[in-house]
Each structure stands twice: as C-alpha cells, then as structure tokens.
Design an enzyme around this catalytic site. Sequence first.
Site, PDB file in Angstrom:
ATOM      1  N   HIS A 135       0.818  -1.214   0.000  1.00  0.00           N
ATOM      2  CA  HIS A 135       0.000   0.000   0.000  1.00  0.00           C
ATOM      3  C   HIS A 135       0.857   1.272   0.000  1.00  0.00           C
ATOM      4  O   HIS A 135       1.908   1.348   0.633  1.00  0.00           O
ATOM      5  CB  HIS A 135      -0.927   0.007   1.217  1.00  0.00           C
ATOM      6  CG  HIS A 135      -0.179   0.074   2.525  1.00  0.00           C
ATOM      7  ND1 HIS A 135       0.201   1.254   3.117  1.00  0.00           N
ATOM      8  CD2 HIS A 135       0.268  -0.913   3.338  1.00  0.00           C
ATOM      9  CE1 HIS A 135       0.851   1.014   4.244  1.00  0.00           C
ATOM     10  NE2 HIS A 135       0.903  -0.306   4.405  1.00  0.00           N
ATOM     11  N   HIS A 189      12.279  -0.601 -12.378  1.00  0.00           N
ATOM     12  CA  HIS A 189      12.060  -2.038 -12.611  1.00  0.00           C
ATOM     13  C   HIS A 189      12.113  -2.741 -11.265  1.00  0.00           C
ATOM     14  O   HIS A 189      13.135  -2.710 -10.583  1.00  0.00           O
ATOM     15  CB  HIS A 189      13.137  -2.573 -13.556  1.00  0.00           C
ATOM     16  CG  HIS A 189      12.970  -4.008 -13.935  1.00  0.00           C
ATOM     17  ND1 HIS A 189      13.672  -4.592 -14.969  1.00  0.00           N
ATOM     18  CD2 HIS A 189      12.183  -5.000 -13.439  1.00  0.00           C
ATOM     19  CE1 HIS A 189      13.327  -5.865 -15.080  1.00  0.00           C
ATOM     20  NE2 HIS A 189      12.435  -6.136 -14.150  1.00  0.00           N
TER      21      HIS A 189
END
Length: 210
Positions: A136, A145
């Site tokens: 979250h 990446h």
Amino acid sequence: MTSTKQCAIYGASGHGKVIADIAHLSGWHVLCFIDDDTSKHLLANIPVYTFATFLTLHPALPIVLGVGHNHVRQQIAQALATKFLTVAPPLIHPSAIIAASAAIGVGSVVMAGAIVNPDAVLGIGTIINSGAIIEHDCQIGDFAHISPGAALAGNVTVETGAHIGIGSTIIQGITIGAWATVGAGAAVVRDVPAGATVVGVPARILKIKE
C-alpha cells in the site's frame, strides 16, 4: 482469449517474449516486434521489423515498451514521443492482483503473480516483474524495474529509473533514489542515495555513480 486490439512490442528479446504472452492473454494481438538488430527476423513466430520498416508499415500501431534496461526504455519512450507515436496502455497479466485504488502509468507492465496493493502509484514505463509485491501507498517512479520476487513494504518510494533486484526486500517507509540499484536478495533497511548500488543483508552501499 480472443484478441481484439493490435500492438507492436519494442524489443525482440526474452523480455519481449514474456510481454508478448501477457499481451495475448490480455486481449491484444502482437502484430510485430521492433528491433534494429538486423539479424533478428522472427521471435515467437512474430515478425521483427527495424524501426524504419515499422514506421513504413504500421505507423499508427500502439507500441508496448519491451526493453528491460531502464535507461534504454526511457530513451525509447522519449524517441517515440518526438514522433508522436502511441505508447500502449499498461499491460497486466491476468494472474496479477491490482487494487482498485492503485494507479498504473502508460507503458508499464505488471507480470504474472505480481501484487499491487491499495493507493500504490506506478509511473510511466515501469516493470513490475513476476511475483513482485508492491504494498500500500508505494510510489514507483518512471522507468523503474521491480524484479521477480522483490517485496516492497508500505510507503516505499522508488524514484526514477531505479532497479530493485530479484528477491530483494525493502522495509516500510524507505526511499530508493533515482537510478539506484538494489542487488539480488538484498534487505534494505535504510534509504538508498541516488545512483548508489547496495547489496547484502542488511544492504550496504557498494558504489555510487558519479
């Protein structure tokens, strides 16, 4: 799944093959790969065209960013923008779990088994690789990446172009600076400066790019 949309993938490589599979499962038909390596003609039974040939044959086709190298992916996206070419919407593998409140930028790819939890924000051209966990309120910068099996706890910030290595873990509230690299299996428990490479458990700075 029946493909109803067509796209091209920029990058005829192993990474590109994985993205082609995700595209197919997501209802896209990959018409071609784009790659200026003239030794490449076919990948996964899909034709490979140079960029010049692509512009001649399919200039209106949406393009998926299929290059794993962060700097190169950014350069390609910038080049496409100068020619007013369309970067495809995010590609998300059907097995990925994406919270309704998460935001995913154009040109990004979320691969098999990845989890992106509530209020996470992914920038332009990000890669969330197989089995990665984005908890979250994480903020993932453009062209970053997150490698397979990496786990980011809540409220982690990964700035532009950073690479988070396979199987690494980052505790809550950490910031990974722009173009930094977190080594495979590292455990990050403190902020990482821009351009730094960190390795180990706990992660320590190995070098910093000038």
